[in-house]
Motif scaffolding. Structure first.
Motif, PDB file in Angstrom:
ATOM      1  N   ARG A   1     -89.812  25.779 -33.723  1.00 21.02           N
ATOM      2  CA  ARG A   1     -89.567  24.973 -34.917  1.00 21.02           C
ATOM      3  C   ARG A   1     -90.407  25.590 -36.267  1.00 21.02           C
ATOM      4  O   ARG A   1     -89.879  25.748 -37.079  1.00 21.02           O
ATOM      5  N   GLN A   2     -91.692  26.032 -35.909  1.00 24.13           N
ATOM      6  CA  GLN A   2     -92.407  26.755 -36.817  1.00 24.13           C
ATOM      7  C   GLN A   2     -91.843  28.025 -37.602  1.00 24.13           C
ATOM      8  O   GLN A   2     -91.762  28.052 -38.676  1.00 24.13           O
ATOM      9  N   ASP A   3     -91.223  28.844 -36.623  1.00 23.74           N
ATOM     10  CA  ASP A   3     -90.676  30.211 -36.857  1.00 23.74           C
ATOM     11  C   ASP A   3     -89.226  29.681 -37.818  1.00 23.74           C
ATOM     12  O   ASP A   3     -88.815  30.457 -38.598  1.00 23.74           O
ATOM     13  N   SER A   4     -88.573  28.590 -37.281  1.00 27.39           N
ATOM     14  CA  SER A   4     -87.617  28.369 -37.700  1.00 27.39           C
ATOM     15  C   SER A   4     -87.714  28.204 -39.269  1.00 27.39           C
ATOM     16  O   SER A   4     -86.765  28.316 -40.318  1.00 27.39           O
ATOM     17  N   LEU A   5     -88.517  27.119 -39.487  1.00 26.33           N
ATOM     18  CA  LEU A   5     -88.790  26.707 -40.781  1.00 26.33           C
ATOM     19  C   LEU A   5     -89.421  27.674 -41.877  1.00 26.33           C
ATOM     20  O   LEU A   5     -89.044  27.512 -42.829  1.00 26.33           O
ATOM     21  N   GLU A   6     -90.311  28.652 -41.325  1.00 21.65           N
ATOM     22  CA  GLU A   6     -90.708  29.643 -42.284  1.00 21.65           C
ATOM     23  C   GLU A   6     -89.641  30.731 -42.391  1.00 21.65           C
ATOM     24  O   GLU A   6     -89.399  31.027 -43.604  1.00 21.65           O
ATOM     25  N   ALA A   7     -88.542  30.714 -41.660  1.00 19.02           N
ATOM     26  CA  ALA A   7     -87.544  31.997 -41.981  1.00 19.02           C
ATOM     27  C   ALA A   7     -86.516  31.206 -42.742  1.00 19.02           C
ATOM     28  O   ALA A   7     -85.653  31.943 -43.279  1.00 19.02           O
ATOM     29  N   GLY A   8     -86.309  29.718 -42.542  1.00 22.39           N
ATOM     30  CA  GLY A   8     -85.150  29.192 -43.206  1.00 22.39           C
ATOM     31  C   GLY A   8     -83.963  29.303 -42.322  1.00 22.39           C
ATOM     32  O   GLY A   8     -82.769  29.045 -43.022  1.00 22.39           O
ATOM     33  N   LYS A   9     -83.893  29.666 -41.354  1.00 17.87           N
ATOM     34  CA  LYS A   9     -82.730  29.899 -40.446  1.00 17.87           C
ATOM     35  C   LYS A   9     -83.303  29.443 -38.869  1.00 17.87           C
ATOM     36  O   LYS A   9     -84.313  29.593 -38.740  1.00 17.87           O
ATOM     37  N   CYS A  10     -82.270  29.087 -38.145  1.00 16.32           N
ATOM     38  CA  CYS A  10     -82.343  28.922 -36.629  1.00 16.32           C
ATOM     39  C   CYS A  10     -82.948  30.124 -36.197  1.00 16.32           C
ATOM     40  O   CYS A  10     -82.118  30.981 -36.155  1.00 16.32           O
ATOM     41  N   VAL A  11     -83.844  30.338 -35.285  1.00 14.21           N
ATOM     42  CA  VAL A  11     -84.255  31.705 -34.834  1.00 14.21           C
ATOM     43  C   VAL A  11     -83.434  31.745 -33.550  1.00 14.21           C
ATOM     44  O   VAL A  11     -83.230  32.781 -33.112  1.00 14.21           O
ATOM     45  N   ILE A  12     -82.945  30.785 -32.849  1.00 12.51           N
ATOM     46  CA  ILE A  12     -82.165  30.948 -31.554  1.00 12.51           C
ATOM     47  C   ILE A  12     -80.659  31.478 -32.028  1.00 12.51           C
ATOM     48  O   ILE A  12     -80.326  32.430 -31.498  1.00 12.51           O
ATOM     49  N   CYS A  13     -79.976  30.526 -32.603  1.00 13.29           N
ATOM     50  CA  CYS A  13     -78.770  31.087 -33.049  1.00 13.29           C
ATOM     51  C   CYS A  13     -78.459  31.814 -34.531  1.00 13.29           C
ATOM     52  O   CYS A  13     -77.219  32.046 -34.754  1.00 13.29           O
ATOM     53  N   ASP A  14     -79.387  32.105 -35.160  1.00 14.75           N
ATOM     54  CA  ASP A  14     -79.268  32.802 -36.527  1.00 14.75           C
ATOM     55  C   ASP A  14     -78.579  32.218 -37.183  1.00 14.75           C
ATOM     56  O   ASP A  14     -77.884  32.956 -38.137  1.00 14.75           O
ATOM     57  N   GLU A  15     -78.360  30.993 -37.333  1.00 13.80           N
ATOM     58  CA  GLU A  15     -77.638  30.145 -38.387  1.00 13.80           C
ATOM     59  C   GLU A  15     -78.306  29.905 -39.657  1.00 13.80           C
ATOM     60  O   GLU A  15     -79.353  29.230 -39.412  1.00 13.80           O
ATOM     61  N   ASN A  16     -77.993  30.092 -40.854  1.00 11.15           N
ATOM     62  CA  ASN A  16     -78.508  29.646 -42.169  1.00 11.15           C
ATOM     63  C   ASN A  16     -78.384  28.303 -42.123  1.00 11.15           C
ATOM     64  O   ASN A  16     -77.052  27.804 -41.994  1.00 11.15           O
ATOM     65  N   TRP A  17     -79.661  27.619 -42.757  1.00 11.21           N
ATOM     66  CA  TRP A  17     -79.343  26.347 -43.029  1.00 11.21           C
ATOM     67  C   TRP A  17     -78.904  25.793 -44.247  1.00 11.21           C
ATOM     68  O   TRP A  17     -77.790  25.243 -44.474  1.00 11.21           O
ATOM     69  N   VAL A  18     -79.671  26.229 -45.396  1.00 14.34           N
ATOM     70  CA  VAL A  18     -79.495  26.157 -46.744  1.00 14.34           C
ATOM     71  C   VAL A  18     -79.600  27.209 -47.629  1.00 14.34           C
ATOM     72  O   VAL A  18     -80.671  27.883 -47.412  1.00 14.34           O
ATOM     73  N   LYS A  19     -78.425  27.550 -48.353  1.00 13.59           N
ATOM     74  CA  LYS A  19     -79.108  28.684 -49.075  1.00 13.59           C
ATOM     75  C   LYS A  19     -79.530  28.326 -50.495  1.00 13.59           C
ATOM     76  O   LYS A  19     -79.283  27.108 -50.996  1.00 13.59           O
ATOM     77  N   ALA A  20     -80.420  28.939 -51.033  1.00 18.01           N
ATOM     78  CA  ALA A  20     -81.198  28.411 -52.285  1.00 18.01           C
ATOM     79  C   ALA A  20     -80.438  28.172 -53.413  1.00 18.01           C
ATOM     80  O   ALA A  20     -80.316  27.429 -54.494  1.00 18.01           O
TER      81      ALA A  20
END
Length: 73
Positions: free
Chosen positions: A41-60
């Protein structure tokens, strides 16, 4: 007689080593089970995308940025 004492001592040390190593592996796996979801969860929040499936959540560029000054509150 001394030969049996030496062999018995070596066997006891080997048995203790194997049991300690097994105990260490078990406790390591338990600790990893507890900490891994938090690390992902920490890695995903820092990267801004899911670490497991590599899906971007929100674009700036799609986000609206609201800035408030202290005097507007």
């Amino acid at each position: 007689m001394i030969f049996y004492i030496i062999i018995g001592s070596l066997f006891a040390f080997l048995l203790g080593y194997c049991m300690g190593k097994r105990q260490g592996w078990k406790s390591g796996y338990r600790e990893a089970e507890v900490l891994m979801p938090l690390k992902l969860r920490q890695d995903s929040l820092e990267a801004g995308k899911c670490v497991i499936c590599d899906e971007n959540w929100v674009k700036a560029s799609q986000c609206e940025i609201f800035s408030r000054g202290v005097d507007t509150l």
